[in-house]
Write a protein that holds these residues in place. Sequence first.
Motif, short mmCIF file in Angstrom:
data_model
loop_
_atom_site.label_atom_id
_atom_site.label_comp_id
_atom_site.label_asym_id
_atom_site.label_seq_id
_atom_site.Cartn_x
_atom_site.Cartn_y
_atom_site.Cartn_z
N LEU A 166 0.82 -1.21 0.00
CA LEU A 166 0.00 0.00 0.00
C LEU A 166 0.86 1.26 0.00
CD1 LEU A 166 -2.77 1.37 0.20
CD2 LEU A 166 -2.66 1.04 2.68
N SER A 167 1.85 1.33 0.88
CA SER A 167 2.69 2.53 0.96
C SER A 167 3.50 2.73 -0.32
CB SER A 167 3.63 2.43 2.17
OG SER A 167 4.45 1.27 2.07
N THR A 168 3.96 1.62 -0.92
CA THR A 168 4.72 1.71 -2.17
C THR A 168 3.84 2.23 -3.30
OG1 THR A 168 6.12 -0.14 -1.50
CG2 THR A 168 6.07 0.40 -3.85
N TYR A 169 2.63 1.71 -3.40
CA TYR A 169 1.71 2.15 -4.45
C TYR A 169 1.40 3.64 -4.32
CZ TYR A 169 -2.73 2.71 -6.94
OH TYR A 169 -3.74 3.17 -7.75
N HIS A 170 1.11 4.09 -3.11
CA HIS A 170 0.80 5.50 -2.89
C HIS A 170 1.99 6.38 -3.28
CE1 HIS A 170 0.41 9.15 -0.22
NE2 HIS A 170 -0.70 9.18 -0.92
N TYR A 171 3.19 5.97 -2.90
CA TYR A 171 4.39 6.73 -3.24
C TYR A 171 4.58 6.79 -4.75
CZ TYR A 171 9.35 7.83 -3.76
OH TYR A 171 10.54 8.39 -4.14
N ARG A 172 4.37 5.67 -5.44
CA ARG A 172 4.56 5.63 -6.90
C ARG A 172 3.56 6.52 -7.62
NH1 ARG A 172 6.96 1.21 -9.18
NH2 ARG A 172 6.57 2.36 -11.12
#
Length: 206
Positions: free
Chosen positions: A72-78
């Motif tokens: 989730l955190s990776t997707y939001h950052y991307r």
Amino acid sequence: MRRSKYSFCKMLQLVKDILKENPILTSKKIGRPKSYDDVFIISLWLFQTLHKFSYREILEYVSLEGYSVPALSTYHYRVQKLPKEVLQELIEKVGEIFFRRDGKRWKGLVVDGTGFGYREKYVLGWLRGTAAKEVASHVRAVLLVGIDEKKRIIPLSCEVDFAYASEVEMLRRLLSRVDKLLGLPFIGNKGFNAVDILERVRGLGC
């Protein structure tokens, strides 16, 4: 096609076809390859927007479809780091597909500037957690859209900048990316009546 009939698989293939020659996405990168390429992240984000999913919901949905998804955190950052130029190209190429597929349907072109306040729910919907609370300014956008006989619109291009940016300069940048416009009435407010803009619009076929 109805929204409920548009699968993530079709969304992913559409984005791949449209952006397959984008120089930003196809250029060789230095360093470790990304586990999830930008096309996949853009497809997730578009499908999330289409169905009004949250960040967590879109990942759960696509995971159940059999796809490997980022944290989730990776997707939001991307999503936050997606290049503006790539998203602009996506809007313009999709708009061109619809606009040229049925040219007789469209009755006019409209260009307008608008602002999005930082407290508006729709604008902050792509942010997550405390990121939404840290926003303290609004953004300005200039949009070029086509209108058909039933007053439906299709976005053809857009330019986004920071608060209080010149809409005239933004329109100049927008028109510099347009190759041709159909011979339709071109409507804009008086603030866009700079001589070079009028000459550019006429040179594009309006």
